[in-house]
Scaffold this motif. Structure first.
Motif, PDB file in Angstrom:
ATOM      1  N   LEU A 183       3.885   2.464  -5.535  1.00  0.00           N
ATOM      2  CA  LEU A 183       2.568   2.816  -6.085  1.00  0.00           C
ATOM      3  C   LEU A 183       1.450   2.460  -5.123  1.00  0.00           C
ATOM      4  O   LEU A 183       0.514   3.237  -4.918  1.00  0.00           O
ATOM      5  CB  LEU A 183       2.319   2.056  -7.388  1.00  0.00           C
ATOM      6  N   LEU A 184       1.549   1.266  -4.518  1.00  0.00           N
ATOM      7  CA  LEU A 184       0.516   0.852  -3.570  1.00  0.00           C
ATOM      8  C   LEU A 184       0.427   1.829  -2.413  1.00  0.00           C
ATOM      9  O   LEU A 184      -0.660   2.186  -1.972  1.00  0.00           O
ATOM     10  CB  LEU A 184       0.813  -0.562  -3.057  1.00  0.00           C
ATOM     11  N   ASN A 185       1.584   2.259  -1.939  1.00  0.00           N
ATOM     12  CA  ASN A 185       1.562   3.191  -0.810  1.00  0.00           C
ATOM     13  C   ASN A 185       1.011   4.545  -1.200  1.00  0.00           C
ATOM     14  O   ASN A 185       0.366   5.209  -0.394  1.00  0.00           O
ATOM     15  CB  ASN A 185       2.954   3.323  -0.202  1.00  0.00           C
ATOM     16  N   ALA A 186       1.247   4.949  -2.446  1.00  0.00           N
ATOM     17  CA  ALA A 186       0.686   6.220  -2.902  1.00  0.00           C
ATOM     18  C   ALA A 186      -0.831   6.097  -3.090  1.00  0.00           C
ATOM     19  O   ALA A 186      -1.579   7.011  -2.767  1.00  0.00           O
ATOM     20  CB  ALA A 186       1.353   6.644  -4.212  1.00  0.00           C
ATOM     21  N   MET A 187      -1.266   4.958  -3.586  1.00  0.00           N
ATOM     22  CA  MET A 187      -2.698   4.760  -3.853  1.00  0.00           C
ATOM     23  C   MET A 187      -3.495   4.522  -2.584  1.00  0.00           C
ATOM     24  O   MET A 187      -4.624   4.943  -2.463  1.00  0.00           O
ATOM     25  CB  MET A 187      -2.900   3.532  -4.757  1.00  0.00           C
ATOM     26  N   VAL A 188      -2.912   3.769  -1.679  1.00  0.00           N
ATOM     27  CA  VAL A 188      -3.635   3.340  -0.474  1.00  0.00           C
ATOM     28  C   VAL A 188      -2.838   3.739   0.754  1.00  0.00           C
ATOM     29  O   VAL A 188      -1.933   3.037   1.172  1.00  0.00           O
ATOM     30  CB  VAL A 188      -3.830   1.803  -0.478  1.00  0.00           C
TER      31      VAL A 188
END
Ligand SMILES: Nc1nc2c(ncn2[C@@H]2O[C@H](COP(=O)(O)OP(=O)(O)O)[C@@H](O)[C@H]2O)c(=O)[nH]1
Ligand SMILES: [Mg+2]
Ligand SMILES: [Zn+2]
Length: 298
Positions: A183-188
């Motif tokens: 999720l972090l990689n998708a968001m940021v």
């Protein structure tokens, strides 16, 4: 001559830390003594005349999140504006861990959201929604929300989450395997690269630090990543603090009346309104059992 400047602590490992000053310069620094226990997102004072720089002071914390197992406690981060707790249907999330994380946030009065990730997995997600239904009332009374998310496929949630991050410091946490890193990689975009830079600076090797890591997103937005966990001890909290994570008890007391004893623990005392409410289905019996296991584990 000492030369002191203010900085924000991004991450620490051993007795080394990585801190950033307002102009964006990053300093590798150390800290000494037992009294100084900095954590991610602390505001610190650095003496940069020393090589490496030395942390000489930690500003009072607005709040902090910590987990404490029987003889060890770990402060995850400090000065948090908003929390995101990631859960998912596969593997099934632990509702006890969720209850514990919510308690920790409730005690510090931290607002936030529960992200139900992996919504592309329909059956598992349906299962997770049933588990989450027991938390509906608690989440609403805490002023939190549940949001669907999916890190795997293009999903509208990602843009929405990215907007959530603006102008604040957001802590993201969850049990391992729920898809936090995804999720972090998708968001940021580039998130992995930033955390890699921090690990390399602190020479943590393959191990990620056990504390949080602050990633600056913009001058006004910060994200604190925390390592996934399978335990979230709350030994540092009193029973009345734990009760803040069960705000539905208060609501039941207000509408159905109080338990006979003011200090009722809702275990097997006579005339317990909470147990009666669970038996008649007015509150979730699963939540009552979570409460009982949390206070028994203390
Ligand atoms: N189907 C599906 N799998 C996901 C999703 N997000 C993460 N995963 C998978 O779940 C596993 C754990 O993800 P990871 O991001 O490492 O979880 P973390 O331990 O919480 O950081 C990996 O195999 C991911 O590919 C999602 O939205 N849908
Ligand atoms: Mg991860
Ligand atoms: Zn009671």
């Amino acid at each position: 001559m000492s030369e002191k400047i203010r900085a924000r602590l991004l991450s620490h490992h051993g007795r080394q830390a990585w801190a950033e000053t307002a102009d964006g310069t990053k300093h590798l620094c150390v800290y000494k003594g037992r009294d100084l226990q900095p954590t991610a997102n602390d505001e610190v004072v650095l003496d940069i005349s020393a090589q490496p720089a030395v942390i000489t002071e930690i500003a009072p914390r607005r709040n902090q999140l910590l987990r404490s197992e029987s003889h060890r406690s770990k402060t995850l981060a400090a000065n948090i504006d908003f929390a995101m707790i990631v859960v998912a249907g596969a593997p099934p999330f632990s509702d006890e861990l969720l209850a514990r994380m919510l308690c920790a946030c409730a005690v510090e009065n931290i607002p936030g959201i529960v992200l139900l990730n992996k919504t592309d997995l329909a059956d598992a997600t349906a299962q997770a929604r049933m588990q989450l239904a027991h938390f509906d009332r608690c989440i609403r009374l805490m002023g939190w929300q549940v949001l669907d998310a999916c890190a795997r496929v293009e999903h509208a949630s990602i843009g929405k989450l990215r907007t959530q991050l603006e102008d604040k410091t957001t802590l993201i946490m969850g049990q391992s395997g729920m898809g936090k890193s995804s999720l972090l990689n998708a968001m940021v975009p580039g998130f992995n690269a930033v955390t890699r830079e921090i690990s390399e600076a602190l020479q943590t090797g393959k191990h990620t630090t056990t504390a949080g890591q602050v990633v600056g997103l913009s001058p006004s937005a910060r994200l604190i990543d925390t390592p996934g966990f399978q335990l979230f001890g709350l030994h540092h909290l009193s029973e009345s603090q734990l009760a803040l994570g069960f705000p539905e008890w208060r609501e039941v007391h207000d509408t159905l009346g109080r338990c006979r004893y003011a200090n009722c623990r809702h275990l097997n005392e006579p005339d317990c309104t909470i147990r009666a409410a669970a038996e008649s289905g007015r509150v979730s019996d699963r939540r009552l059992r979570l409460w009982q296991s949390l206070i028994a584990a203390r």
